[in-house]
Design a protein around this motif. Sequence first.
Motif, PDB file in Angstrom:
ATOM      1  N   ILE A   1       0.863  -1.181   0.000  1.00 26.27           N
ATOM      2  CA  ILE A   1       0.000   0.000   0.000  1.00 26.27           C
ATOM      3  C   ILE A   1       0.897   1.227   0.000  1.00 26.27           C
ATOM      4  CG2 ILE A   1      -1.724   1.336   1.273  1.00 26.27           C
ATOM      5  CD1 ILE A   1      -2.820  -1.268   2.374  1.00 26.27           C
ATOM      6  N   ILE A   2       0.702   2.097  -0.968  1.00 20.52           N
ATOM      7  CA  ILE A   2       1.501   3.311  -1.122  1.00 20.52           C
ATOM      8  C   ILE A   2       0.566   4.504  -1.014  1.00 20.52           C
ATOM      9  CG2 ILE A   2       3.080   4.571  -2.636  1.00 20.52           C
ATOM     10  CD1 ILE A   2       3.542   1.834  -4.076  1.00 20.52           C
ATOM     11  N   SER A   3       0.926   5.478  -0.202  1.00 16.87           N
ATOM     12  CA  SER A   3       0.034   6.629  -0.026  1.00 16.87           C
ATOM     13  C   SER A   3       0.830   7.903   0.211  1.00 16.87           C
ATOM     14  CB  SER A   3      -0.933   6.381   1.142  1.00 16.87           C
ATOM     15  OG  SER A   3      -0.220   6.231   2.352  1.00 16.87           O
ATOM     16  N   ASN A   4       0.180   9.013  -0.115  1.00 18.18           N
ATOM     17  CA  ASN A   4       0.686  10.344   0.242  1.00 18.18           C
ATOM     18  C   ASN A   4      -0.518  11.240   0.466  1.00 18.18           C
ATOM     19  OD1 ASN A   4      -0.279  10.893  -2.297  1.00 18.18           O
ATOM     20  ND2 ASN A   4       1.605  11.790  -3.085  1.00 18.18           N
ATOM     21  N   GLY A   5      -0.302  12.548   0.482  1.00 23.76           N
ATOM     22  CA  GLY A   5      -1.414  13.451   0.745  1.00 23.76           C
ATOM     23  C   GLY A   5      -2.486  13.439  -0.318  1.00 23.76           C
ATOM     24  N   LYS A   6      -2.165  12.919  -1.508  1.00 22.28           N
ATOM     25  CA  LYS A   6      -3.130  12.933  -2.621  1.00 22.28           C
ATOM     26  C   LYS A   6      -4.033  11.706  -2.656  1.00 22.28           C
ATOM     27  CE  LYS A   6      -0.462  15.785  -5.828  1.00 22.28           C
ATOM     28  NZ  LYS A   6       0.174  15.835  -7.165  1.00 22.28           N
ATOM     29  N   GLY A   7      -3.580  10.601  -2.083  1.00 18.28           N
ATOM     30  CA  GLY A   7      -4.392   9.396  -2.145  1.00 18.28           C
ATOM     31  C   GLY A   7      -3.605   8.149  -1.794  1.00 18.28           C
ATOM     32  N   MET A   8      -4.224   6.992  -2.055  1.00 17.18           N
ATOM     33  CA  MET A   8      -3.631   5.715  -1.691  1.00 17.18           C
ATOM     34  C   MET A   8      -3.726   4.765  -2.873  1.00 17.18           C
ATOM     35  SD  MET A   8      -4.687   3.211   1.482  1.00 17.18           S
ATOM     36  CE  MET A   8      -6.249   2.728   0.724  1.00 17.18           C
ATOM     37  N   TYR A   9      -2.677   3.918  -3.037  1.00 17.31           N
ATOM     38  CA  TYR A   9      -2.644   2.952  -4.129  1.00 17.31           C
ATOM     39  C   TYR A   9      -2.235   1.598  -3.566  1.00 17.31           C
ATOM     40  CZ  TYR A   9      -1.416   0.715  -8.563  1.00 17.31           C
ATOM     41  OH  TYR A   9      -1.358  -0.144  -9.617  1.00 17.31           O
ATOM     42  N   GLU A  10      -2.960   0.545  -3.947  1.00 18.39           N
ATOM     43  CA  GLU A  10      -2.674  -0.807  -3.468  1.00 18.39           C
ATOM     44  C   GLU A  10      -2.437  -1.733  -4.655  1.00 18.39           C
ATOM     45  OE1 GLU A  10      -5.183  -4.414  -1.329  1.00 18.39           O
ATOM     46  OE2 GLU A  10      -5.431  -2.368  -0.544  1.00 18.39           O
ATOM     47  N   THR A  11      -1.399  -2.581  -4.561  1.00 16.85           N
ATOM     48  CA  THR A  11      -1.111  -3.508  -5.647  1.00 16.85           C
ATOM     49  C   THR A  11      -0.358  -4.730  -5.130  1.00 16.85           C
ATOM     50  OG1 THR A  11      -0.054  -3.740  -7.815  1.00 16.85           O
ATOM     51  CG2 THR A  11       1.091  -2.390  -6.200  1.00 16.85           C
ATOM     52  N   ASP A  12      -0.477  -5.822  -5.887  1.00 16.93           N
ATOM     53  CA  ASP A  12       0.354  -7.003  -5.627  1.00 16.93           C
ATOM     54  C   ASP A  12       1.229  -7.312  -6.843  1.00 16.93           C
ATOM     55  OD1 ASP A  12      -1.528  -7.870  -7.413  1.00 16.93           O
ATOM     56  OD2 ASP A  12      -2.120  -9.649  -6.280  1.00 16.93           O
ATOM     57  N   ARG A  13       1.171  -6.432  -7.838  1.00 18.15           N
ATOM     58  CA  ARG A  13       1.953  -6.611  -9.056  1.00 18.15           C
ATOM     59  C   ARG A  13       3.292  -5.875  -8.924  1.00 18.15           C
ATOM     60  NH1 ARG A  13      -1.268  -8.260 -13.380  1.00 18.15           N
ATOM     61  NH2 ARG A  13      -0.001  -7.106 -14.883  1.00 18.15           N
ATOM     62  N   VAL A  14       4.099  -6.349  -7.993  1.00 16.52           N
ATOM     63  CA  VAL A  14       5.345  -5.679  -7.672  1.00 16.52           C
ATOM     64  C   VAL A  14       6.279  -6.667  -6.983  1.00 16.52           C
ATOM     65  CG1 VAL A  14       4.544  -4.909  -5.395  1.00 16.52           C
ATOM     66  CG2 VAL A  14       6.291  -3.593  -6.580  1.00 16.52           C
ATOM     67  N   TYR A  15       7.577  -6.408  -7.074  1.00 20.64           N
ATOM     68  CA  TYR A  15       8.574  -7.182  -6.337  1.00 20.64           C
ATOM     69  C   TYR A  15       9.334  -6.252  -5.392  1.00 20.64           C
ATOM     70  CZ  TYR A  15       8.163 -11.738  -8.557  1.00 20.64           C
ATOM     71  OH  TYR A  15       7.708 -12.978  -8.948  1.00 20.64           O
ATOM     72  N   ILE A  16       9.811  -6.827  -4.298  1.00 22.58           N
ATOM     73  CA  ILE A  16      10.608  -6.099  -3.321  1.00 22.58           C
ATOM     74  C   ILE A  16      12.033  -6.644  -3.348  1.00 22.58           C
ATOM     75  CG2 ILE A  16      10.880  -5.448  -0.900  1.00 22.58           C
ATOM     76  CD1 ILE A  16       8.311  -4.385  -2.102  1.00 22.58           C
ATOM     77  N   ALA A  17      13.000  -5.780  -3.594  1.00 26.87           N
ATOM     78  CA  ALA A  17      14.411  -6.163  -3.560  1.00 26.87           C
ATOM     79  C   ALA A  17      15.100  -5.395  -2.441  1.00 26.87           C
ATOM     80  CB  ALA A  17      15.079  -5.855  -4.900  1.00 26.87           C
ATOM     81  N   VAL A  18      16.177  -5.963  -1.906  1.00 21.23           N
ATOM     82  CA  VAL A  18      16.877  -5.304  -0.804  1.00 21.23           C
ATOM     83  C   VAL A  18      18.280  -4.892  -1.233  1.00 21.23           C
ATOM     84  CG1 VAL A  18      15.589  -6.474   1.008  1.00 21.23           C
ATOM     85  CG2 VAL A  18      17.703  -7.495   0.151  1.00 21.23           C
ATOM     86  N   SER A  19      18.687  -3.754  -0.705  1.00 21.50           N
ATOM     87  CA  SER A  19      20.022  -3.241  -0.940  1.00 21.50           C
ATOM     88  C   SER A  19      20.304  -2.234   0.176  1.00 21.50           C
ATOM     89  CB  SER A  19      20.116  -2.584  -2.321  1.00 21.50           C
ATOM     90  OG  SER A  19      21.435  -2.156  -2.592  1.00 21.50           O
ATOM     91  N   SER A  20      21.345  -1.461   0.040  1.00 22.08           N
ATOM     92  CA  SER A  20      21.645  -0.413   1.013  1.00 22.08           C
ATOM     93  C   SER A  20      21.033   0.892   0.518  1.00 22.08           C
ATOM     94  CB  SER A  20      23.155  -0.263   1.182  1.00 22.08           C
ATOM     95  OG  SER A  20      23.455   0.817   2.040  1.00 22.08           O
ATOM     96  N   VAL A  21      20.144   1.486   1.308  1.00 30.07           N
ATOM     97  CA  VAL A  21      19.536   2.775   0.975  1.00 30.07           C
ATOM     98  C   VAL A  21      20.079   3.789   1.975  1.00 30.07           C
ATOM     99  CG1 VAL A  21      17.398   4.076   0.724  1.00 30.07           C
ATOM    100  CG2 VAL A  21      17.471   1.665   0.060  1.00 30.07           C
ATOM    101  N   ASP A  22      21.018   4.581   1.535  1.00 31.41           N
ATOM    102  CA  ASP A  22      21.742   5.486   2.431  1.00 31.41           C
ATOM    103  C   ASP A  22      21.075   6.850   2.460  1.00 31.41           C
ATOM    104  OD1 ASP A  22      23.613   6.546   4.118  1.00 31.41           O
ATOM    105  OD2 ASP A  22      25.118   6.892   2.562  1.00 31.41           O
ATOM    106  N   SER A  23      20.020   6.968   3.255  1.00 29.00           N
ATOM    107  CA  SER A  23      19.323   8.244   3.398  1.00 29.00           C
ATOM    108  C   SER A  23      18.623   8.289   4.744  1.00 29.00           C
ATOM    109  CB  SER A  23      18.292   8.436   2.279  1.00 29.00           C
ATOM    110  OG  SER A  23      17.521   9.597   2.510  1.00 29.00           O
ATOM    111  N   LYS A  24      18.647   9.457   5.366  1.00 30.00           N
ATOM    112  CA  LYS A  24      17.918   9.627   6.618  1.00 30.00           C
ATOM    113  C   LYS A  24      16.461   9.993   6.370  1.00 30.00           C
ATOM    114  CE  LYS A  24      19.053  14.553   7.317  1.00 30.00           C
ATOM    115  NZ  LYS A  24      19.729  14.763   6.035  1.00 30.00           N
ATOM    116  N   ASP A  25      16.121  10.291   5.105  1.00 30.71           N
ATOM    117  CA  ASP A  25      14.782  10.761   4.776  1.00 30.71           C
ATOM    118  C   ASP A  25      13.835   9.652   4.327  1.00 30.71           C
ATOM    119  OD1 ASP A  25      15.402  13.562   5.152  1.00 30.71           O
ATOM    120  OD2 ASP A  25      16.616  13.385   3.349  1.00 30.71           O
TER     121      ASP A  25
END
Length: 262
Positions: A226-250
Amino acid sequence: MTVYVDVLFVVNFFITYLLLMLTKLFVKDNPKIVRLLAGAFIGGAYSLVILADELNFFVTAIGKFVVSALIVFIAFGFKRAVVFAKTLGIFYFSNMLLLGVILAIWLIFKPDGIAIHNDVVYFDIPAQILLISALVAYMISLAAVKIYNRTIGKNEIYSLTIFKGSQEVHLYAFADTGNKLKEPFSDYPVIVIDESKISFEPERIIPFNSVGGEGMLKAFKPDKVIISNGKGMYETDRVYIAVSSVDSKDFSAILNPEIINI
């Protein structure tokens, strides 16, 4: 002034919870509400130190630091020392922000219902004034967060929730137009998240090319996101999750913009 223990605890519980909510916005983390409530409980309980005799400055300072670290640990956990130190620093910044509003009210209106002892603030004022003060503080906080987030672009930070079996992971993601990564067999877009945020059994190996070279990412297919921001929300299962190093405090994840309408 007569100090009512129940008012003392409830007010400081509420303020600590508000501080944790503000810290959460700044650090781009999304802990479970039970952790925030537990941290707020510690803040409310510590406020009872106001009932003690006048304490030495150093004892008070050390006590506040230890309790603050405990509150942050309970609310946000401990991932890495650097991340914890940044979160604690932002928690202190949030304290200063709200304390500034409290002091402004105190200096402008000089209400008799505010007392400070052992660095603990006690409010014996009508609930309406307290709620208005909290609302003002929250609005100022939101403005500060908005200014803070301008460095990474308007509407580019999203709240992301990943569901896989019994796991439910909440974090913040950046919509990067440079992320064109897709799972080669299904052609589903790929979300890259920081490896410290989730543990899983890899189902796919996804090749990638970047400025730094080529490589492989371990990935899995979630039940849904589920992805959302101030404009709305989007839900999907047509996606993959990969892991790596994400170097950000934000943010802790990088979205392929094809997943959403931006």
